[in-house]
Design a protein around this motif. Structure first.
Motif, short mmCIF file in Angstrom:
data_model
loop_
_atom_site.label_atom_id
_atom_site.label_comp_id
_atom_site.label_asym_id
_atom_site.label_seq_id
_atom_site.Cartn_x
_atom_site.Cartn_y
_atom_site.Cartn_z
N LEU A 291 0.82 -1.21 0.00
CA LEU A 291 0.00 0.00 0.00
C LEU A 291 0.85 1.26 0.00
CD1 LEU A 291 -2.89 1.12 0.11
CD2 LEU A 291 -2.74 1.06 2.62
N PHE A 292 1.98 1.23 0.70
CA PHE A 292 2.83 2.42 0.76
C PHE A 292 3.47 2.73 -0.58
CE2 PHE A 292 6.79 4.71 2.02
CZ PHE A 292 6.18 5.82 2.59
N THR A 293 3.60 1.74 -1.44
CA THR A 293 4.24 1.95 -2.74
C THR A 293 3.28 2.55 -3.77
OG1 THR A 293 3.71 -0.25 -3.62
CG2 THR A 293 5.70 -0.05 -2.28
N THR A 294 2.01 2.78 -3.39
CA THR A 294 1.02 3.29 -4.34
C THR A 294 1.02 4.81 -4.44
OG1 THR A 294 -0.71 3.39 -2.64
CG2 THR A 294 -0.47 1.32 -3.85
N ASP A 295 1.84 5.48 -3.63
CA ASP A 295 1.87 6.95 -3.58
C ASP A 295 0.56 7.53 -3.04
OD1 ASP A 295 4.42 7.64 -4.28
OD2 ASP A 295 4.02 7.84 -6.42
N ARG A 296 -0.15 6.74 -2.23
CA ARG A 296 -1.39 7.24 -1.64
C ARG A 296 -1.34 7.30 -0.11
NH1 ARG A 296 -5.19 3.99 -1.92
NH2 ARG A 296 -4.37 2.17 -3.03
N SER B 12 13.05 -2.43 -3.66
CA SER B 12 12.73 -2.72 -5.06
C SER B 12 11.59 -1.87 -5.61
CB SER B 12 12.38 -4.21 -5.21
OG SER B 12 11.26 -4.54 -4.41
N SER B 13 11.02 -1.00 -4.79
CA SER B 13 9.89 -0.19 -5.24
C SER B 13 10.36 1.12 -5.84
CB SER B 13 8.94 0.10 -4.06
OG SER B 13 9.50 1.07 -3.21
N ASP B 14 9.44 1.82 -6.50
CA ASP B 14 9.76 3.10 -7.11
C ASP B 14 9.33 4.28 -6.25
OD1 ASP B 14 10.79 1.91 -9.43
OD2 ASP B 14 8.79 1.74 -10.33
N VAL B 15 8.70 4.02 -5.11
CA VAL B 15 8.20 5.11 -4.28
C VAL B 15 9.36 5.94 -3.75
CG1 VAL B 15 8.17 3.68 -2.18
CG2 VAL B 15 6.71 5.69 -2.33
N ASP B 16 9.22 7.25 -3.83
CA ASP B 16 10.25 8.17 -3.37
C ASP B 16 9.95 8.51 -1.91
OD1 ASP B 16 12.39 9.86 -3.23
OD2 ASP B 16 11.50 11.46 -4.46
N PHE B 17 10.71 7.93 -0.99
CA PHE B 17 10.41 8.12 0.42
C PHE B 17 11.62 8.63 1.19
CE2 PHE B 17 12.25 3.90 0.25
CZ PHE B 17 13.00 3.81 1.41
N GLY B 18 11.34 9.22 2.32
CA GLY B 18 12.38 9.66 3.24
C GLY B 18 12.14 9.04 4.60
N ILE B 19 13.09 9.21 5.52
CA ILE B 19 13.02 8.62 6.85
C ILE B 19 13.10 9.71 7.90
CG2 ILE B 19 14.08 6.97 8.45
CD1 ILE B 19 15.29 5.58 6.01
#
Length: 506
Positions: free
Chosen positions: A342-347, A363-370
């Motif tokens: 779900l987090f990889t859906t950009d929603r 392996s996902s394309d989601v652009d995330f930070g920590i």
């Protein structure tokens, strides 16, 4: 045409200029940092930050104070969590050969060095994480020496520690528990009456993976024009109020059905344990320890009540937060089948979870930070991160070990731990987590802040009076009442704490 004197003067000045230039060039070259000669580190990653490289090059290794021994090819058995069957558990004890993976290769190099140094064979025995107490109890009952070292998750070790199956590590020779390859926060937090039956340190990386943090979707942040969260963290203004303010800004009914749920854009996803991680990060300490290192129920303060109410008002609202607990009956594996993807859906704006999820997102394309767990308010001094005792592992020793066998176990355990400080931990922290898995330089800086103040909780292990279960369970109730719930279980909490203290005393 210039005369000969003019020509000589020009030549003199040119030679002087060239001489000065060569001196400056030589000075610049002499001041240039020496090239890194650590070929193994270079082969694993060229992107490890300069500060870590400098520290590695200039800081002398601290060697363990252990005797020189030849154990004659002894097969050293370590029972540990089955990472092959459980994707939540990382490889940290055994590696058959090098394969280019930084963690695997660090484990292999560490083991090979200790095997050669002490003439032993490191033998990894994999067992289901949540059932490991069964074979350990059987081995202790039979006194058959099946295991030289137990690497169990802290929750299971806490249960074993009350039933006479484990040794007090503070009484074991050759275990240098005050050395930097052991987590001093863990030793202080997890001891009872100055007895420590499980130690946490650099031998394992699951305690790092089990650290709670907040992952955020950078794409949503940019679209909504919100303040840069990294700047807030560094300025000390990343608080609960900001966390929920930003999460609320993300809530959006995408399909127009008038209800915000998993099909829409939602502020937060996670699990019911998040409320405890939030409270712990905000300073709540319901069960501290006294001057004799014994836990006691301190009751709750008005601040504790405010922290819970703020957290529950958002995390417990199904239109604002997607909790795994509310969807577990719909999926065979709610994490792999639903929450993680779900987090990889950009929603999803925030994923309130452990750092183990970062590996999944590789392996996902989601652009995330920590980000660290938010503070209660700006006056709170530090960001504090809770460690899951179900994910984090420690080292234990069966109570039937004694004499030369116990000395051997302690020597090998300490040698492996010390070597891990310089092999496995850098491979995990500098190469994998900060370089291969994160998406920006700022997240690397956030990780330093997160790991600077981590805390372990005895309440997680023993759940005295059902306190932790009660707190987490309140999130799924329509009208959670923290005060009345705590009052109802107070006597049971005190009774259970007394039983644990007695068990440790016995």
């Amino acid at each position: 045409m210039k005369n000969s004197k003019d020509i000589k003067d020009i030549i003199k000045y040119i030679c002087l200029f060239i001489g000065v230039f060569l001196i400056l060039l030589a000075t610049a070259c002499s001041n240039k940092p020496a090239a890194n000669t650590n070929n193994n580190t270079e082969n694993q990653s060229q992107n490890v930050n300069d500060a870590s490289e400098t520290e590695t090059e200039t800081t002398a290794r601290l060697q363990p104070d252990l005797p020189v021994k030849d154990f004659g090819g002894y097969k050293f058995n370590i029972i540990t969590s089955d990472y092959k069957a459980d994707p939540n558990m990382p490889r940290e004890i055994g590696a058959e050969e090098e394969n280019g993976d930084p963690i695997n290769d660090a484990v292999y190099a560490r083991n090979k060095k200790i095997e050669d140094e002490y003439n032993v064979q490191i033998n990894e025995i994999l067992y289901a994480r949540d059932d490991m107490n069964t074979p350990v109890k059987k081995a202790v009952l039979a006194a058959d020496g099946s295991y030289d070292l137990v690497c169990s998750n802290i929750y299971q070790a806490g249960i074993l520690s009350q039933t006479g199956n484990l040794l007090d590590l503070n009484q074991v020779n050759y275990l240098e528990l005050t050395k930097p390859w052991y987590d001093q926060n863990a030793s202080a937090d997890l001891s009872i009456g100055h007895k420590l039956f499980y130690a946490v340190g650099d031998l394992q990386i699951s305690n790092k993976d089990g650290t709670w943090a907040v992952l955020f979707n950078k794409h949503l942040f940019q679209n909504l024009g919100l303040d840069d969260p990294y700047t807030l963290v560094k300025g000390g203004t990343w608080t609960m109020d900001k966390f929920f303010e930003f999460a609320a800004a993300a809530n959006k009914d995408l399909n127009g059905d008038g209800v915000i749920n998993e099909e829409d854009q939602v502020g937060i996803e996670g699990e019911s344990f998040d409320i405890y991680a939030l409270m712990n990060g905000a300073g709540t300490r319901l069960v501290p320890k006294d001057q004799d290192d014994l836990p006691y129920y301190a009751g709750y303060t008005s601040k504790d009540v405010d922290i819970f109410n703020k957290g529950a008002a958002y995390l417990g609202d199904k239109t604002k937060t997607i909790l795994a607990d509310n969807y577990s009956s719909k999926y065979t594996d709610v994490w792999d089948d639903f929450i993680n993807p779900l987090f990889t859906t950009d929603r999803i704006m925030f994923f309130f979870t452990s750092l183990s999820r970062v590996t999944y997102l590789r392996s996902s394309d989601v652009d995330f930070g920590i980000l660290p767990v938010p503070k209660y308010d700006e006056q709170q001094q530090n960001y504090v991160s809770t460690i899951s005792v179900w994910l984090a592992s420690g080292i234990c020793m069966p109570s039937t070990l004694g004499g030369d066998a116990l000395d051997r176990s302690a020597i090998i355990a300490d040698a492996l731990s010390a070597e891990s400080l310089y092999t496995l931990t850098p491979a995990y922290y500098d190469i994998q987590l900060k370089t291969k898995l994160t998406r920006d330089n700022e997240s690397s800086e956030m990780l330093d802040i997160i790991f600077a103040n981590r805390t372990y909780s005895l309440l997680q292990i023993y759940d005295w009076g059902g306190m932790l279960s009660t707190i987490n369970g309140l999130l799924t109730k329509t009208s959670p009442d923290f005060v009345s719930s705590m009052d109802k279980i107070e006597n049971k909490v005190n009774s259970d704490i007394a039983k644990t203290i007695k068990a440790y005393g016995d």
